[in-house]
Scaffold this motif. Structure first.
Motif, short mmCIF file in Angstrom:
data_model
loop_
_atom_site.label_atom_id
_atom_site.label_comp_id
_atom_site.label_asym_id
_atom_site.label_seq_id
_atom_site.Cartn_x
_atom_site.Cartn_y
_atom_site.Cartn_z
N LYS B 159 0.84 -1.19 0.00
CA LYS B 159 0.00 0.00 0.00
C LYS B 159 0.87 1.24 0.00
O LYS B 159 1.77 1.37 0.81
CB LYS B 159 -0.84 -0.02 1.29
CG LYS B 159 -1.93 0.99 1.33
CD LYS B 159 -3.02 0.48 2.23
CE LYS B 159 -3.57 1.61 3.07
NZ LYS B 159 -4.52 1.14 4.07
N ILE B 160 0.65 2.12 -0.93
CA ILE B 160 1.36 3.39 -0.92
C ILE B 160 0.32 4.50 -0.96
O ILE B 160 -0.36 4.71 -1.94
CB ILE B 160 2.34 3.54 -2.10
CG1 ILE B 160 1.68 3.13 -3.42
CG2 ILE B 160 3.58 2.69 -1.89
CD1 ILE B 160 2.55 3.42 -4.61
N SER B 161 0.18 5.17 0.13
CA SER B 161 -0.86 6.20 0.17
C SER B 161 -0.33 7.52 -0.32
O SER B 161 0.75 7.96 0.05
CB SER B 161 -1.33 6.38 1.61
OG SER B 161 -1.70 5.15 2.13
N ASP B 165 -5.71 9.42 -1.21
CA ASP B 165 -5.97 8.26 -2.06
C ASP B 165 -5.21 7.06 -1.55
O ASP B 165 -4.09 7.19 -1.05
CB ASP B 165 -5.51 8.51 -3.50
CG ASP B 165 -6.40 9.52 -4.18
OD1 ASP B 165 -5.89 10.23 -5.06
OD2 ASP B 165 -7.58 9.60 -3.80
N GLU B 166 -5.81 5.93 -1.73
CA GLU B 166 -5.07 4.72 -1.39
C GLU B 166 -4.69 4.04 -2.68
O GLU B 166 -5.53 3.72 -3.50
CB GLU B 166 -5.98 3.78 -0.58
CG GLU B 166 -5.99 4.14 0.87
CD GLU B 166 -6.65 3.07 1.70
OE1 GLU B 166 -6.66 3.19 2.92
OE2 GLU B 166 -7.17 2.09 1.09
N LEU B 167 -3.41 3.85 -2.82
CA LEU B 167 -2.96 3.17 -4.02
C LEU B 167 -2.17 1.95 -3.62
O LEU B 167 -1.54 1.93 -2.57
CB LEU B 167 -2.04 4.08 -4.83
CG LEU B 167 -2.69 5.03 -5.83
CD1 LEU B 167 -1.62 5.75 -6.60
CD2 LEU B 167 -3.61 4.31 -6.78
N TYR B 168 -2.20 0.95 -4.46
CA TYR B 168 -1.43 -0.25 -4.20
C TYR B 168 -0.44 -0.46 -5.33
O TYR B 168 -0.79 -0.36 -6.50
CB TYR B 168 -2.35 -1.47 -4.11
CG TYR B 168 -3.26 -1.40 -2.91
CD1 TYR B 168 -4.51 -0.79 -3.00
CD2 TYR B 168 -2.86 -1.91 -1.68
CE1 TYR B 168 -5.33 -0.71 -1.90
CE2 TYR B 168 -3.68 -1.84 -0.58
CZ TYR B 168 -4.92 -1.23 -0.69
OH TYR B 168 -5.72 -1.15 0.40
N ALA B 169 0.78 -0.73 -4.94
CA ALA B 169 1.80 -1.00 -5.95
C ALA B 169 2.06 -2.50 -5.98
O ALA B 169 1.92 -3.19 -4.97
CB ALA B 169 3.09 -0.28 -5.59
N ARG B 191 -0.03 0.37 -10.72
CA ARG B 191 -0.72 0.79 -9.50
C ARG B 191 -2.19 0.44 -9.60
O ARG B 191 -2.79 0.54 -10.66
CB ARG B 191 -0.62 2.32 -9.34
CG ARG B 191 0.77 2.86 -9.30
CD ARG B 191 1.38 2.74 -7.93
NE ARG B 191 2.72 3.27 -7.89
CZ ARG B 191 3.82 2.58 -8.16
NH1 ARG B 191 3.74 1.31 -8.47
NH2 ARG B 191 5.01 3.16 -8.07
N PHE B 192 -2.77 0.06 -8.49
CA PHE B 192 -4.21 -0.22 -8.47
C PHE B 192 -4.86 0.60 -7.38
O PHE B 192 -4.27 0.84 -6.34
CB PHE B 192 -4.47 -1.70 -8.21
CG PHE B 192 -3.80 -2.61 -9.20
CD1 PHE B 192 -2.88 -3.54 -8.80
CD2 PHE B 192 -4.10 -2.49 -10.56
CE1 PHE B 192 -2.26 -4.36 -9.71
CE2 PHE B 192 -3.48 -3.31 -11.48
CZ PHE B 192 -2.55 -4.25 -11.05
N LYS B 193 -6.11 0.95 -7.63
CA LYS B 193 -6.81 1.75 -6.64
C LYS B 193 -7.29 0.91 -5.49
O LYS B 193 -7.46 1.37 -4.38
CB LYS B 193 -7.99 2.47 -7.29
CG LYS B 193 -7.58 3.66 -8.13
CD LYS B 193 -8.25 4.93 -7.65
CE LYS B 193 -7.58 6.15 -8.23
NZ LYS B 193 -8.07 6.50 -9.57
#
Lengths: 203, 386
Positions: B159-161, B165-169, B191-193
C-alpha cells in the motif's frame, strides 16, 4: 548442354520420363534426334536436366540394391556418407541383412513418393501402409528397429518404437524379460524393495 | 547375454509408455531401473507426456487435502494416483495448502510456512522458504526459463498512500530452484486503486507466466525477469470479460464469458484470434456457481473443463459436452489444473534438500537424499508420535 547428353543418359532417362516410348532399360534404341530431345526438355525441363543419381547399397550378405538418391537419403547415415564422398561405388551396410534392407527400401520409397498427392487421401494411405508394414514377427520388428537406428531414419524408428511400445504395454516384468532377452540381475530382496517403493504403480 | 536393443532405442520405446507402466518396469533389471533416471530418457518422456488433470480436493478444512491425478480417457476419467498430502510430506500436516502451479511434472503448493515442490511420479518433495517481503500476496506463478531454470514468482501488493488516495503497488519476488533464496525484484510501475477479487495463479507457457489482475493481462518473462502489461483481445468482449487463462496446444488461450455466451481466444503469433464462441449447451451454466475450471488438451481435441454437480468437459472442436463421471462436492473441489507427468528429479536442482519418503522403514534411503537441514523435518516425526 546437348553435347553432354551421351547415350547412357538418354537410355537411363528415357524409360522413366518418356512414357510414350515404351523403352525398357535394355532397349537398343539410342538415336534421338536433336529436335526430339529439345521437345522432351521443354516438356520435362527439370527432370531431364537434373541428374537422378542412383545409389548402390550393399547388404551384409553381399546383395546389392540400386535405389534413387532421393530414397536413399531418407537415411541420415547414408546422406552423410554421400555428402562426405564415400558413395562412389557402393555403400556397404554391414549391419543390415538383405531381407531387412529390402523392407527398409520399400518403406523409404513409399514415404518419398507420397507427399505430393492429395492431403487427406495420401495421409490415410500412408497410415494404412505403415500399419501393414509393421505386421511382422517380433524378430523382424526388432531387426527393423536396429536398422532404422543404424541408418538413422527417424520416421521408421518412431513407427517401430511405437509398435513395440504398444506391444509391451500390458506385459508383466517377467514377460518383458522374455521378450527382450533380459537377465534379471536383481536379487529377490532387491526386486521386492523396488516393488514396495513404487507400490502405487503395481495396484 | 547381449541386450537385444541398444539403450537409446530402449529409452525411445519406454518413453511412449504410460507412467505407471514405466515405474512397474523398473523391476525388470538394474539397467532399466537406472534408465528411468537417465536425463536423456527424462527429456524424451517429457516431450511426449500427455496432459492430465490434477484435482485438488480438500476433505477437511484442517487437513491439507489430497490431490487426485486423473487421466483423460476416451469416455471417462481414470484415476492414476491419489496423493494424500499429509502422508506424503508430513511436515505440512495441519496446514492449509493452496496450489501454485505445475510445470514439467513438478507441482508446487503453498502453505503458511513456505512452499512445497514435489514430483508425484518419483515421490520426491522439497521445501522452499516463504518470500522475504511480507506484503499481502496477490498471486503466485511457477515456470521454467529457456535455459532450464525453474522459477517461483510471488506477486504482492504494497500500500502506498498518496494524500487521501489509497494506491497499491505491485511488488515481485522470484525464487530460482537451486539457489536457496528469494530475490526481490522490486516494485513495478503498476498501480491499483483497490484490491478486489481473487487473482488466479499464473499460467505458464513458453517461458512466460501470465496473470489476469483487475481485468488486465500481465506477463512475466522468465528469461529477462521483466513484468509487463500484455495486450488483451480486442473488441467489446475483450479483457473486461476475460476471466480465465489457459494453454491450448502450446499457445496462450483465454476464456471470456458473459450472458451472451462464452468465447475462447487463442494467441497466435502476436495477436489474439477468437477460436470459438459457444452459445448453446453451456451458457445456462455460466453463473457464479459453475465457472470453467481449466483448459486442457484432451484426446479428441481441446477441452474446457467446468463443473455443475459433477465434473464436465466441453469439447471445443466437436462442441459436445462430455460428462467425466467424477462426482465431487463443489465446496471441496477448489481447483482443477493441468499436469504433465514427468521424471524430473528434484535432486538435480542444488541447494535445497530433497525428501523422498513414503515408507517409515526406509531410513537408509532417506538419509541418502537429505543433505543437511535435517532439523526442518524433525517435527514431522514428533507429530506422528503424538
Amino acid at each position: 548442354m546437348l553435347k553432354n547428353l551421351n547415350s547412357k543418359h538418354i537410355q537411363r532417362f528415357s524409360y522413366k520420363y518418356l512414357p510414350q516410348f515404351p523403352i525398357s532399360p535394355n532397349s537398343p534404341k539410342l538415336g534421338f534426334s536433336r529436335s526430339q530431345i529439345a521437345n522432351y526438355r521443354s516438356n520435362f525441363p527439370t527432370t531431364i536436366m537434373s541428374s537422378s543419381k542412383t545409389i548402390v547399397l550393399r547388404s551384409s550378405d553381399g546383395e546389392t540394391f540400386e535405389v534413387d538418391e532421393a530414397v536413399a537419403v531418407e537415411s541420415q547415415t547414408i546422406k552423410h556418407m554421400i555428402e562426405d564422398g564415400c558413395a562412389d561405388t557402393s555403400i556397404p551396410l554391414p549391419n543390415v541383412t538383405s531381407k531387412i534392407l529390402s523392407k527398409v527400401i520399400e518403406y523409404c520409397k513409399k514415404h518419398v513418393e507420397t507427399p505430393n498427392a492429395d492431403e487427406k487421401v495420401a495421409e490415410e494411405d500412408l497410415k494404412s501402409f505403415d500399419a501393414d508394414f509393421v505386421k511382422v514377427d517380433q524378430s523382424t520388428l526388432f531387426d527393423l528397429i536396429l536398422a532404422a537406428n543404424y541408418l538413422n531414419i527417424k520416421s521408421l524408428l518412431d513407427l517401430t518404437c511405437q509398435t513395440v511400445a504398444d506391444m509391451i504395454k500390458g506385459k508383466t516384468p517377467e514377460e518383458i524379460r522374455k521378450t527382450f532377452n533380459i537377465k534379471n540381475d536383481f536379487t529377490p530382496e532387491e526386486e521386492e524393495e523396488v516393488r514396495r517403493e513404487n507400490a502405487w504403480a503395481f495396484e | 547375454m547381449e541386450d537385444l536393443l541398444p539403450n537409446n532405442v530402449m529409452c525411445n520405446v519406454l518413453s511412449r509408455l504410460p507412467v505407471k507402466t514405466i515405474i512397474r518396469y523398473k523391476c525388470v533389471c538394474k539397467k532399466w531401473c537406472d534408465l528411468v533416471s537417465d536425463p536423456n530418457f527424462v527429456n524424451l518422456h517429457l516431450s511426449r507426456s500427455r496432459e492430465a488433470l490434477m484435482i485438488f480436493d480438500h476433505y477437511k478444512p484442517s487437513r491439507p487435502g489430497c490431490l487426485m491425478w486423473v487421466e483423460m480417457g476416451y469416455k471417462a476419467l481414470v484415476q492414476v494416483k491419489r496423493l494424500d498430502l499429509t502422508d506424503y510430506c508430513g511436515f505440512v500436516a495441519g496446514y492449509w495448502l493452496s496450489q501454485v502451479g505445475s510445470v514439467n511434472g513438478l507441482i508446487c503448493s503453498a502453505y503458511h510456512k513456505g512452499f512445497l515442490i514435489y514430483n508425484p511420479v518419483l515421490e520426491e518433495c522439497m521445501y522452499v522458504p516463504p518470500p522475504l517481503q511480507e506484503f499481502e500476496t496477490l498471486s503466485y506463478g511457477l515456470g521454467v526459463s529457456m535455459v532450464g531454470e525453474y522459477k517461483l514468482i510471488h506477486i504482492s501488493h504494497r500500500k502506498i498512500s498518496l494524500d487521501s488516495d489509497e494506491l497499491y503497488a505491485v511488488e515481485i519476488e522470484v525464487y530460482t530452484l537451486g539457489t536457496g533464496k528469494w530475490r526481490i525484484l522490486g516494485q513495478t510501475p503498476f498501480r491499483f486503486k483497490s484490491i478486489k477479487g481473487e487473482v488466479d495463479n499464473g499460467i505458464f507457457v513458453n517461458s512466460h507466466v501470465y496473470w489476469i489482475i483487475h481485468d488486465q493481462i500481465y506477463d512475466f518473462d522468465l528469461n529477462t525477469e521483466t513484468f509487463e502489461l500484455f495486450p488483451s483481445p480486442p473488441g467489446d468482449s475483450g479483457a473486461s470479460n476475460m476471466k480465465m487463462l489457459g494453454v491450448l496446444k502450446g499457445r496462450l488461450s483465454g476464456v471470456s464469458w458473459c450472458w451472451l455466451g462464452l468465447e475462447v481466444w487463442v494467441m497466435k503469433e502476436t495477436s489474439w484470434y477468437k477460436e470459438r464462441t459457444i452459445k448453446e449447451n453451456i451458457s445456462h451454466l455460466l453463473d457464479h456457481n459453475s465457472r470453467p475450471l481449466c483448459l486442457i488438451n484432451g484426446i479428441d481435441g481441446t477441452l474446457l473443463v467446468f463443473h455443475e454437480d459433477e465434473l464436465m468437459a466441453h469439447c471445443l472442436d466437436t462442441n459436445k459436452t462430455l460428462p467425466l463421471n467424477m462426482k465431487m462436492c463443489f465446496d471441496r473441489c477448489r481447483l482443477v489444473t493441468t499436469y504433465r507427468p514427468s521424471f524430473v528429479k528434484l535432486g538435480n536442482f542444488g541447494l535445497e534438500s530433497v525428501l523422498a519418503d513414503m515408507y517409515e522403514d526406509r531410513e537408509e534411503s532417506r538419509k541418502e537424499y537429505v543433505h543437511g537441514r535435517w532439523d526442518m523435518f524433525k517435527h514431522k516425526h514428533e507429530f506422528r508420535l503424538a
